[in-house]
Enzyme design. Sequence first.
Site, PDB file in Angstrom:
ATOM      1  N   THR A   1       0.818  -1.208   0.000  1.00  0.00           N
ATOM      2  CA  THR A   1       0.000   0.000   0.000  1.00  0.00           C
ATOM      3  C   THR A   1       0.857   1.265   0.000  1.00  0.00           C
ATOM      4  O   THR A   1       0.588   2.217  -0.737  1.00  0.00           O
ATOM      5  CB  THR A   1      -0.947   0.004   1.221  1.00  0.00           C
ATOM      6  OG1 THR A   1      -1.818  -1.125   1.135  1.00  0.00           O
ATOM      7  CG2 THR A   1      -1.774   1.276   1.258  1.00  0.00           C
TER       8      THR A   1
ATOM      9  N   SER B   1      -6.469  -1.475  -7.229  1.00  0.00           N
ATOM     10  CA  SER B   1      -6.141  -1.702  -5.829  1.00  0.00           C
ATOM     11  C   SER B   1      -4.646  -1.959  -5.757  1.00  0.00           C
ATOM     12  O   SER B   1      -4.039  -2.412  -6.733  1.00  0.00           O
ATOM     13  CB  SER B   1      -6.903  -2.915  -5.283  1.00  0.00           C
ATOM     14  OG  SER B   1      -6.350  -3.358  -4.049  1.00  0.00           O
ATOM     15  N   THR B   2      -4.074  -1.680  -4.616  1.00  0.00           N
ATOM     16  CA  THR B   2      -2.683  -2.076  -4.411  1.00  0.00           C
ATOM     17  C   THR B   2      -2.498  -3.552  -4.730  1.00  0.00           C
ATOM     18  O   THR B   2      -1.475  -3.967  -5.279  1.00  0.00           O
ATOM     19  CB  THR B   2      -2.272  -1.818  -2.944  1.00  0.00           C
ATOM     20  OG1 THR B   2      -2.244  -0.413  -2.708  1.00  0.00           O
ATOM     21  CG2 THR B   2      -0.913  -2.410  -2.622  1.00  0.00           C
ATOM     22  N   ASN B   3      -3.535  -4.345  -4.408  1.00  0.00           N
ATOM     23  CA  ASN B   3      -3.413  -5.799  -4.496  1.00  0.00           C
ATOM     24  C   ASN B   3      -3.332  -6.332  -5.919  1.00  0.00           C
ATOM     25  O   ASN B   3      -2.901  -7.471  -6.122  1.00  0.00           O
ATOM     26  CB  ASN B   3      -4.581  -6.461  -3.763  1.00  0.00           C
ATOM     27  CG  ASN B   3      -4.620  -6.085  -2.298  1.00  0.00           C
ATOM     28  OD1 ASN B   3      -3.633  -5.592  -1.760  1.00  0.00           O
ATOM     29  ND2 ASN B   3      -5.752  -6.308  -1.655  1.00  0.00           N
TER      30      ASN B   3
ATOM     31  N   THR C   1      37.832 -37.526 -12.503  1.00  0.00           N
ATOM     32  CA  THR C   1      36.597 -37.752 -11.762  1.00  0.00           C
ATOM     33  C   THR C   1      36.961 -37.935 -10.301  1.00  0.00           C
ATOM     34  O   THR C   1      37.953 -38.602  -9.990  1.00  0.00           O
ATOM     35  CB  THR C   1      35.838 -38.993 -12.277  1.00  0.00           C
ATOM     36  OG1 THR C   1      36.676 -40.147 -12.148  1.00  0.00           O
ATOM     37  CG2 THR C   1      35.443 -38.824 -13.739  1.00  0.00           C
TER      38      THR C   1
ATOM     39  N   SER D   1      47.844  -9.953  -3.763  1.00  0.00           N
ATOM     40  CA  SER D   1      48.216  -9.898  -2.349  1.00  0.00           C
ATOM     41  C   SER D   1      48.840  -8.560  -2.009  1.00  0.00           C
ATOM     42  O   SER D   1      49.520  -7.946  -2.838  1.00  0.00           O
ATOM     43  CB  SER D   1      49.205 -11.024  -2.027  1.00  0.00           C
ATOM     44  OG  SER D   1      49.684 -10.912  -0.703  1.00  0.00           O
ATOM     45  N   SER D   2      48.609  -8.145  -0.773  1.00  0.00           N
ATOM     46  CA  SER D   2      49.240  -6.918  -0.284  1.00  0.00           C
ATOM     47  C   SER D   2      50.595  -7.208   0.351  1.00  0.00           C
ATOM     48  O   SER D   2      51.338  -6.288   0.692  1.00  0.00           O
ATOM     49  CB  SER D   2      48.334  -6.253   0.754  1.00  0.00           C
ATOM     50  OG  SER D   2      48.142  -7.121   1.867  1.00  0.00           O
TER      51      SER D   2
ATOM     52  N   LYS E   1      51.944 -12.367  -6.660  1.00  0.00           N
ATOM     53  CA  LYS E   1      50.838 -13.320  -6.548  1.00  0.00           C
ATOM     54  C   LYS E   1      49.618 -12.786  -7.302  1.00  0.00           C
ATOM     55  O   LYS E   1      49.248 -11.628  -7.159  1.00  0.00           O
ATOM     56  CB  LYS E   1      50.489 -13.541  -5.085  1.00  0.00           C
ATOM     57  CG  LYS E   1      49.520 -14.691  -4.838  1.00  0.00           C
ATOM     58  CD  LYS E   1      49.393 -14.951  -3.336  1.00  0.00           C
ATOM     59  CE  LYS E   1      48.610 -16.217  -3.030  1.00  0.00           C
ATOM     60  NZ  LYS E   1      47.196 -16.079  -3.363  1.00  0.00           N
TER      61      LYS E   1
END
Length: 473
Positions: free
Chosen positions: A113, A152-154, A199, A330-331, A336
Amino acid sequence: MQAQSSEKSLRMKSSRVEKDNIGELELPVDVLFGINTYRSLTNFPLSGRSIATWPTFINAFATIKQATALANREIGSLTVEQADAIFSACAEIKTGKHDSHLVVDMLEGSGGTSTNMNVNEVIANTVARASGRELSDYSFVHPNDHVNLGQSTNDVVPTAMKLAVHDALEGALRTLSQLADALARKREEYQSVLRLGRTCLQDAQPMTLGQAFGGYEAVVRRHAEQLKSVREQFLTVPLGGTAVGTGFGSQQGYKDAVFRHMSALFHANIQPTNDAFDGMQNMDTCARLSAELRNTANSLWKIANDLIILSSGPNGGINEIILPSVQAGSSIMPGKVNPVIPIAVCQVALAITGNDTAIAMGCQQGMLEINHFELLVCDRLLDSIRLLNGATETFARRCIDGIIANENVSRKHLLASSALATALVPTLGYAQVSTIVRAALAEKRPFLDVVIEKELLNENEIMSAIERSAHGS
């Protein structure tokens, strides 16, 4: 005294008053929404995502209001001037010009609504301003009596939601097709590159890298077809049912007219539900789509995980493919590079799986004549579509397109594996191959070295046998 008078005058200029059946409120003077919307801001400060978060939802809502205005004009329930004014206001909304006034939270708890009234009020106030009236002067076009006429909202909210989802899926279908095409190019490029099939993460049989990409392509295309099929079901909507499905509150001829105008405006064949009560009560179509979105995301998840495994290393892993280097990994560890795009795809799949759980529960929890959780379902569906769209586009462009086969490593792994024994059975026989495998294992030597040493086959004959095995011949 003069200061008090000035303060009162300023307060009057900066606010306006609206009333409803609960009482009256002062609203900021320049907002296009009204009292119903304003109350929702206090009641539902929940997600931080307004209904304007989703442009397809707002576009669908505004287009529905345009169609209803044209239908009500056609049957004589609105004047030409009123209908034209509503139509023009909706056209403004569709440009995004008034998004800052579409402020109701996507998780509002009023069964839609507040959302419907937010749109109705913005339309009515846009009309008021355009016609030279004060905001909240609804004497010409009223949010309920005119903008919401016959509705209607519905029935409006689920209709807007379904049409928004239908629109949003177009982008996801396009990017899935692009991803499938990217995988197809890799299938062609590496159709002759031999690799070791696995597999249970153990050596299995020879195959080609192109065959692996062909499998990925096939599942992506299949999901796109499934999504396309479910998408068409979102053109069947419950508009015209009004509050519970009876259509009470709309005039004769309205429903036929509104579907005709709505189809023309959306450029699609939009149909009413066969049973209006079913259309208002049940959201199984939304649950079905969400499940397919989750299935699609899970298949992308599987593909992404495969690429992570196959590119692992480069020295301590499989390293049979090289993914594009898109950023430092990587920091702290220089040089990497991580498989960040596949990892992002996996995260998207996790998020879509979570959305699907919320959607399934929301669809299940409808009560009696309507489902009160449509806005949750709408929000999570559109989020899943947006996530899938972004993931597939990025996956194709930033990862799949740039994959390079590490052919030497693939060949080394294949030729070092006793899994090749199966490929030689048609030539040497099961018993002799079994004996060679046991000898190779006991001596801790490559299987093919033993075959060549015993002069059972030369290298060319071995490779021919492997080729035939990889292509199932």
